[in-house]
Motif scaffolding. Structure first.
Motif, mmCIF file in Angstrom:
data_model
loop_
_atom_site.group_PDB
_atom_site.id
_atom_site.type_symbol
_atom_site.label_atom_id
_atom_site.label_comp_id
_atom_site.label_asym_id
_atom_site.label_seq_id
_atom_site.Cartn_x
_atom_site.Cartn_y
_atom_site.Cartn_z
ATOM 1 N N PRO A 18 47.383 30.240 33.505
ATOM 2 C CA PRO A 18 46.347 29.496 32.779
ATOM 3 C C PRO A 18 46.109 28.079 33.331
ATOM 4 O O PRO A 18 44.974 27.608 33.344
ATOM 5 N N GLN A 19 47.158 27.415 33.798
ATOM 6 C CA GLN A 19 46.986 26.096 34.408
ATOM 7 C C GLN A 19 46.106 26.191 35.650
ATOM 8 O O GLN A 19 45.177 25.397 35.838
ATOM 9 N N ILE A 20 46.394 27.161 36.493
ATOM 10 C CA ILE A 20 45.627 27.359 37.721
ATOM 11 C C ILE A 20 44.188 27.720 37.389
ATOM 12 O O ILE A 20 43.249 27.167 37.962
ATOM 13 N N ALA A 21 44.018 28.635 36.446
ATOM 14 C CA ALA A 21 42.674 29.068 36.056
ATOM 15 C C ALA A 21 41.848 27.909 35.514
ATOM 16 O O ALA A 21 40.666 27.771 35.851
ATOM 17 N N THR A 22 42.460 27.069 34.706
ATOM 18 C CA THR A 22 41.746 25.925 34.142
ATOM 19 C C THR A 22 41.246 25.000 35.239
ATOM 20 O O THR A 22 40.084 24.578 35.234
ATOM 21 N N VAL A 23 42.104 24.695 36.203
ATOM 22 C CA VAL A 23 41.718 23.797 37.298
ATOM 23 C C VAL A 23 40.578 24.394 38.114
ATOM 24 O O VAL A 23 39.587 23.722 38.417
ATOM 25 N N ILE A 24 40.720 25.659 38.477
ATOM 26 C CA ILE A 24 39.704 26.301 39.317
ATOM 27 C C ILE A 24 38.397 26.478 38.550
ATOM 28 O O ILE A 24 37.313 26.200 39.072
ATOM 29 N N ASN A 25 38.484 26.907 37.299
ATOM 30 C CA ASN A 25 37.273 27.083 36.493
ATOM 31 C C ASN A 25 36.583 25.746 36.210
ATOM 32 O O ASN A 25 35.357 25.662 36.255
ATOM 33 N N ASP A 26 37.351 24.712 35.916
ATOM 34 C CA ASP A 26 36.767 23.388 35.666
ATOM 35 C C ASP A 26 36.062 22.827 36.901
ATOM 36 O O ASP A 26 35.137 22.016 36.785
ATOM 37 N N ALA A 27 36.497 23.270 38.074
ATOM 38 C CA ALA A 27 35.851 22.832 39.316
ATOM 39 C C ALA A 27 34.585 23.646 39.610
ATOM 40 O O ALA A 27 33.869 23.359 40.569
ATOM 41 N N GLY A 28 34.325 24.668 38.790
ATOM 42 C CA GLY A 28 33.100 25.451 38.942
ATOM 43 C C GLY A 28 33.252 26.750 39.707
ATOM 44 O O GLY A 28 32.260 27.350 40.121
ATOM 45 N N TYR A 29 34.488 27.217 39.869
ATOM 46 C CA TYR A 29 34.745 28.442 40.619
ATOM 47 C C TYR A 29 35.400 29.468 39.698
ATOM 48 O O TYR A 29 35.852 29.141 38.607
ATOM 49 N N GLY A 30 35.465 30.700 40.162
ATOM 50 C CA GLY A 30 36.095 31.757 39.383
ATOM 51 C C GLY A 30 37.306 32.317 40.107
ATOM 52 O O GLY A 30 37.501 32.089 41.302
ATOM 53 N N ILE A 31 38.108 33.064 39.360
ATOM 54 C CA ILE A 31 39.289 33.712 39.935
ATOM 55 C C ILE A 31 39.072 35.212 39.897
ATOM 56 O O ILE A 31 38.803 35.785 38.840
ATOM 57 N N LEU A 32 39.201 35.853 41.062
ATOM 58 C CA LEU A 32 39.058 37.300 41.143
ATOM 59 C C LEU A 32 40.401 38.007 41.037
ATOM 60 O O LEU A 32 40.481 39.097 40.483
ATOM 61 N N GLU A 33 41.442 37.371 41.576
ATOM 62 C CA GLU A 33 42.763 38.000 41.591
ATOM 63 C C GLU A 33 43.832 36.935 41.799
ATOM 64 O O GLU A 33 43.615 35.948 42.495
ATOM 65 N N THR A 34 45.000 37.172 41.193
ATOM 66 C CA THR A 34 46.148 36.280 41.370
ATOM 67 C C THR A 34 47.385 37.128 41.605
ATOM 68 O O THR A 34 47.608 38.108 40.900
ATOM 69 N N SER A 35 48.190 36.751 42.592
ATOM 70 C CA SER A 35 49.466 37.438 42.818
ATOM 71 C C SER A 35 50.539 36.392 43.092
ATOM 72 O O SER A 35 50.259 35.295 43.560
ATOM 73 N N ARG A 36 51.773 36.747 42.772
ATOM 74 C CA ARG A 36 52.910 35.830 42.923
ATOM 75 C C ARG A 36 54.032 36.499 43.692
ATOM 76 O O ARG A 36 54.243 37.699 43.565
ATOM 77 N N SER A 37 54.758 35.683 44.459
ATOM 78 C CA SER A 37 55.955 36.170 45.113
ATOM 79 C C SER A 37 56.934 35.021 45.293
ATOM 80 O O SER A 37 56.519 33.877 45.474
ATOM 81 N N SER A 38 58.213 35.340 45.222
ATOM 82 C CA SER A 38 59.240 34.325 45.501
ATOM 83 C C SER A 38 59.199 34.021 46.972
ATOM 84 O O SER A 38 58.972 34.901 47.796
ATOM 85 N N ASN A 39 59.425 32.776 47.315
ATOM 86 C CA ASN A 39 59.278 32.391 48.710
ATOM 87 C C ASN A 39 60.338 31.430 49.184
ATOM 88 O O ASN A 39 60.271 30.954 50.278
#
Length: 97
Positions: A72-93
């Motif tokens: 949700p933090q990431i989505a808020t930042v990206i959406n507030d900048a005027g863009y959308g999110i199509l997909e999100t994935s996570r991995s330990s690195n």
């Protein structure tokens, strides 16, 4: 040469990266878009590095192990900048810089 390398390793700050988050962003069509997203994501507590890739319209986000960065933090930042999110994935690195 070995001595110099050892000294550099000892004095370089080390940051343990806990997670890599890959976000596919809709509407990111130019370098200005990519840099704007990067600039805003770098303000999120726990985000240590952001690498936008305009060719595949993704953003790689590397986080600090001590702070949890939520979708949700990431989505808020990206959406507030005027863009959308199509997909999100996570991995330990766990990489050391």
């Amino acid at each position: 040469m070995k001595t110099l390398l050892i000294i550099l390793i000892l004095i370089m700050p080390q940051v343990l990266i806990a997670e890599e988050i890959k976000v596919t962003v809709s509407g990111m069509v130019c370098s200005f878009c990519a840099q704007g997203i990067k600039k805003n994501l770098m303000k999120v507590p726990g985000v240590k590095e952001v690498i936008p890739n305009l060719a595949d319209k993704t953003v790689l986000i590397y986080t600090d192990e001590a702070v949890t960065v939520t979708d949700p933090q990431i989505a808020t930042v990206i959406n507030d900048a005027g863009y959308g999110i199509l997909e999100t994935s996570r991995s330990s690195n766990e990489k050391v810089n």
